[in-house]
Write an enzyme that holds these catalytic residues in place. Sequence first.
Site, PDB file in Angstrom:
ATOM      1  N   LYS A 270       5.535  -1.758   2.655  1.00  0.00           N
ATOM      2  CA  LYS A 270       4.872  -1.451   3.841  1.00  0.00           C
ATOM      3  C   LYS A 270       4.345  -2.713   4.579  1.00  0.00           C
ATOM      4  CE  LYS A 270      -0.054  -0.682   5.507  1.00  0.00           C
ATOM      5  NZ  LYS A 270      -1.309  -0.422   5.168  1.00  0.00           N
ATOM      6  N   GLN A 271       4.280  -4.206   3.575  1.00  0.00           N
ATOM      7  CA  GLN A 271       4.130  -5.605   4.473  1.00  0.00           C
ATOM      8  C   GLN A 271       4.474  -6.468   3.242  1.00  0.00           C
ATOM      9  OE1 GLN A 271      -0.259  -4.172   4.624  1.00  0.00           O
ATOM     10  NE2 GLN A 271      -0.821  -6.335   3.127  1.00  0.00           N
TER      11      GLN A 271
ATOM     12  N   GLU B 168       0.995  -1.483   0.000  1.00  0.00           N
ATOM     13  CA  GLU B 168       0.291  -0.356  -0.177  1.00  0.00           C
ATOM     14  C   GLU B 168       0.766   1.437  -0.491  1.00  0.00           C
ATOM     15  OE1 GLU B 168      -2.601  -0.578   3.160  1.00  0.00           O
ATOM     16  OE2 GLU B 168      -3.855  -2.596   2.262  1.00  0.00           O
TER      17      GLU B 168
END
Length: 373
Positions: free
Chosen positions: A114-115, A2
């Site tokens: 982000k992840q 994101e």
Amino acid sequence: DEFHENVNNNAYTNSMAKWNIESALSYIKSLKKKDPSRVQSLLTKLDLSSSELNRWKRICARIDNTYPAGDRIIEEFDNFFKKKIIPIKSTHARLLMPVPKIDVKDYGKTQFVKQADVIMLLYILSDRFTFQTKKLNYNYYIKRTLHKSSLSPSIHSIAGTEVGDRLRAYHYFLTSLYTDLMDIYRNTNEGIHAACLGGTWQAVVNGFAGMRTIKSILHFEPKLPAHWDSLSFRIKWKKRDLKISIDKKNVEIQFISKVKSEKMLLSVFGNLEVLKANQARLFERREEAMKARDIMNKNIVVLKDNFPVGKVAQLLIRKRLTGAPVVDKDGCPVGFLSERDMMKAACDIKNFTKKDAGDIMTCRLYSVDPEMP
């Protein structure tokens, strides 16, 4: 990821889209051989014409997976490698969460992730990638992933376990485990992270227990944390109830079935095995025993017995430790505090943060020879 919006050919998105189409076409082809009339009935009900299925095939063929030839780094999306690289030099005091000194709105200009993204792809479609590809990409992306989602640490724990980064993998597991107990993301007051709980379960079962599904066959390749003696759990697999018990050397599996003659094919330690219904079977790992010197930490971190439990948790996570010796004011060892002690103390959630290391530590100390298996 994101942090990066409006990008082209995200490797994870493309791969999963292609996998879904390929899987649907494969199931249709397989079912046509087994029950053509039923398949035709389903296609009619779903209004799926032959031209639509052919269109799926054309779309699938045009989806770019962006996989490089050989064992190489997978680019997260087009031109990701051209983004700015900013080395991570500091960590969050409570989590070992990287904290780059840039404005959040500028994350998209960097290679910060982000992840789990490519790492998630390597986990979900694990059988499509070699061990070397997984290790190269894991080592590349852990330096760029900020874990700004509670869903990220558990997936990195699984990936780390698989590629042999077992200490860091256990740290990621603890981060996922303590997400709400330690309010790591500062938002537990809005509700528990339910999906994170599922991720923690996956870190144990798919990571430490090494349970994966490859071509519709269950595989077990356990890699328990060095200080875990055993692990047991149950799952339901294709209407079968399975009981799995794992220790340092063995895996015991039993599946329950009303059909006594039923058999099940699975893989344990890389070997295909046939399991008979309602009969527990023990599989032994055949390898040289690991010795204490192979897993011991030579850089000892000690805790003072008057350290608040919150400070202890921060220190253990920041230093990637599963426990540490506790000393008194004179520096004499008085006990050992492990994550198990922390978890027991956390059960008393109201008084958890009021306790010191000396209140929850294990008082008995044992020493072992470095050559001890």
